[in-house]
Design an enzyme around this catalytic site. Structure first.
Site, short mmCIF file in Angstrom:
data_model
loop_
_atom_site.label_atom_id
_atom_site.label_comp_id
_atom_site.label_asym_id
_atom_site.label_seq_id
_atom_site.Cartn_x
_atom_site.Cartn_y
_atom_site.Cartn_z
N TYR A 41 0.84 -1.21 0.00
CA TYR A 41 0.00 0.00 0.00
C TYR A 41 0.87 1.25 0.00
O TYR A 41 0.63 2.19 -0.77
CB TYR A 41 -0.91 -0.01 1.22
CG TYR A 41 -1.70 1.26 1.43
CD1 TYR A 41 -2.85 1.52 0.68
CD2 TYR A 41 -1.29 2.21 2.36
CE1 TYR A 41 -3.57 2.68 0.86
CE2 TYR A 41 -2.00 3.38 2.56
CZ TYR A 41 -3.14 3.61 1.80
OH TYR A 41 -3.84 4.78 1.99
N LYS A 64 0.93 4.23 -2.98
CA LYS A 64 0.64 5.65 -2.75
C LYS A 64 1.85 6.52 -3.06
O LYS A 64 1.70 7.67 -3.50
CB LYS A 64 0.17 5.86 -1.31
CG LYS A 64 -1.21 5.26 -1.02
CD LYS A 64 -2.29 5.92 -1.86
CE LYS A 64 -3.68 5.43 -1.49
NZ LYS A 64 -4.77 6.14 -2.20
#
EC number: 1.1.1.330
Length: 341
Positions: free
Chosen positions: A217, A221
Site C-alpha cells: 500500500y 501511494k
C-alpha cells in the site's frame, strides 16, 4: 623594490578582499540558516489558515461534469455531495450499484433537475477493458472538468510483506495505481482540448512516509505522489491543474476509526478543507503539485519533513513500531472473535 612593494600591496589588498568576502558569505549563510525555519513556519501557517485556494469555477463552470471514483462511501461520497452543492453534474463510479443508486437518489431529491447524475458500477480490481469501454461511452460528449481519483484499497490489517497474500497485493496495485492511470488517461484529452480542468488524486501519508507492514500500500501511494508531480508538470501548460492530496487518518472504513478528533477529521471536514485550498500546498511545502490541506495533517507533515525528514530512519522506525502494535491488537481481536463462534 618599489615594484615588489606594489606587488605585495596588491596581494595584501586582494587577500583583504577575499577575507571580507568570506566573512560576508558566512554572515549571509548564518542569517539564511536562522531565517529559513521562520520563513517556512510563516508559509505553512499562511497556506493552512489564511490564504484562500483557487475557485472551482476556474477549472470549469457550474453545469459541467465531475467524475468521482470510489463515490459511494466516505470521502468519495462527500466529494459528490459537495460538488453537487456547488452546481456540478456528477458521474459516480464505484463497485456497488445499489449504493450508487441510493446516492444518486439523495442528490436528485435535494437538487431536482438542476443536477444530473450518471452512475457506473465497476470493480476496478478486475481491470477489465470492457468496464473502461463502458466508462468511455458514459463520458463521451460530456464536458468533464473535474476528476476525483478517490478509489483506493489498503491491507485488511498490517502484514509483513513476506506474508502478504498475492491477491491482496494484486488488488492494491490494480485499484490504487492502474485504475487511477486508466481513468485519468481517459479524461485528460478532453481537458487538454478545452484548456482547463482539475485532477485531484487522493494519496496518503503511507506513501509520503515509508510504512512497514503496509509495504505494498505504501509503495502504491508513493507511486501516485511521483506520478502526480510529473503529470502536473505535463498538463500545466494546457491549463489543467493536477493536485496530489495528502492525508493522515480520516474516519473511513479503510482506517477503521469511527470517532473524529483534531487529528482525525471526518470525510466532510476533509473534503471541505481540500476544496477550500485548491492550488495551496498546505503542509506539503516544496513538493510539486501536492497539497496537505487539512490543518492538523499539514502541520504534522511539515514538522516531520522539516525537522526529521520524511524518509529518515527515525520516522520509518516509529511507523514500524506503530503498525506492529496495530497488527498485534488485530490478531488478538481475531482470536477472541474466533473463540466466540
Amino acid at each position: 623594490m618599489s615594484s615588489i612593494t606594489e606587488t605585495f600591496g596588491v596581494r595584501i589588498d586582494a587577500t583583504n578582499s577575499l577575507v571580507q568576502a568570506a566573512i560576508y558569505g558566512f554572515l549571509l549563510a548564518g542569517v539564511a540558516a536562522f531565517a529559513a525555519p521562520i520563513v517556512s513556519t510563516i508559509r505553512v501557517l499562511l497556506s493552512l489558515f489564511v490564504l484562500p485556494g483557487k475557485s472551482l469555477s476556474s477549472f470549469g463552470p457550474r453545469g459541467t461534469w465531475a467524475l468521482i471514483t470510489g463515490a459511494s462511501d466516505g470521502i468519495g461520497k462527500e466529494f459528490a455531495l459537495a460538488l453537487a452543492a456547488k452546481g456540478y453534474n456528477l458521474i459516480l463510479v464505484s463497485r456497488t450499484q445499489s449504493k450508487l443508486d441510493s446516492l444518486a437518489a439523495d442528490i436528485s431529491s435535494k437538487y431536482g433537475p438542476k443536477i444530473s447524475t450518471k452512475t457506473l458500477a465497476m470493480d476496478f480490481a478486475q481491470n477489465k477493458d470492457s468496464d473502461y469501454n463502458n466508462l468511455k461511452k458514459l463520458v463521451d460528449g460530456l464536458d468533464v472538468s473535474i476528476l476525483i481519483n478517490n478509489v483506493g484499497l489498503s491491507h485488511s490489517i498490517p502484514v509483513p510483506f513476506a506474508e502478504t497474500p498475492k491477491q491482496e497485493m494484486t488488488d492494491i496495485i490494480m485499484i490504487n495505481c492502474m485504475a487511477t492511470l486508466r481513468v485519468t488517461q481517459l479524461l485528460t484529452p478532453g481537458m487538454i482540448s478545452r484548456k482547463r480542468g482539475l485532477i485531484l488524486t487522493m494519496a496518503s501519508f503511507g506513501g509520503f512516509f515509508p510504512t512497514p507492514l503496509l509495504a505494498t500500500y505504501s509503495g502504491s501511494k508513493a507511486f501516485l505522489q511521483q506520478w502526480s508531480s510529473a503529470l502536473g508538470s505535463e498538463l500545466e501548460p494546457h491549463g489543467v491543474h493536477v493536485q496530489c492530496v495528502q492525508s493522515h487518518l480520516i474516519t473511513t472504513a479503510m482506517s477503521k476509526i469511527r470517532k473524529p478528533s483534531a487529528l482525525v477529521p471526518n470525510p466532510k471536514q476533509f473534503v471541505k478543507a481540500t476544496l477550500s485550498k485548491l492550488g495551496r500546498s498546505g503542509g506539503a511545502q516544496n513538493v510539486a503539485f501536492t497539497s496537505t490541506p487539512y490543518w492538523s495533517h499539514g502541520i504534522m507533515q511539515w514538522f516531520l519533513s522539516r525537522f526529521l525528514g520524511e524518509r529518515s530512519p527515525i520516522v520509518v522506525k516509529i511507523n514500524r513500531g506503530m503498525h506492529e502494535d496495530i497488527r498485534r491488537r488485530a490478531l488478538r481481536k481475531a482470536e477472541r472473535d474466533a473463540k466466540k463462534q
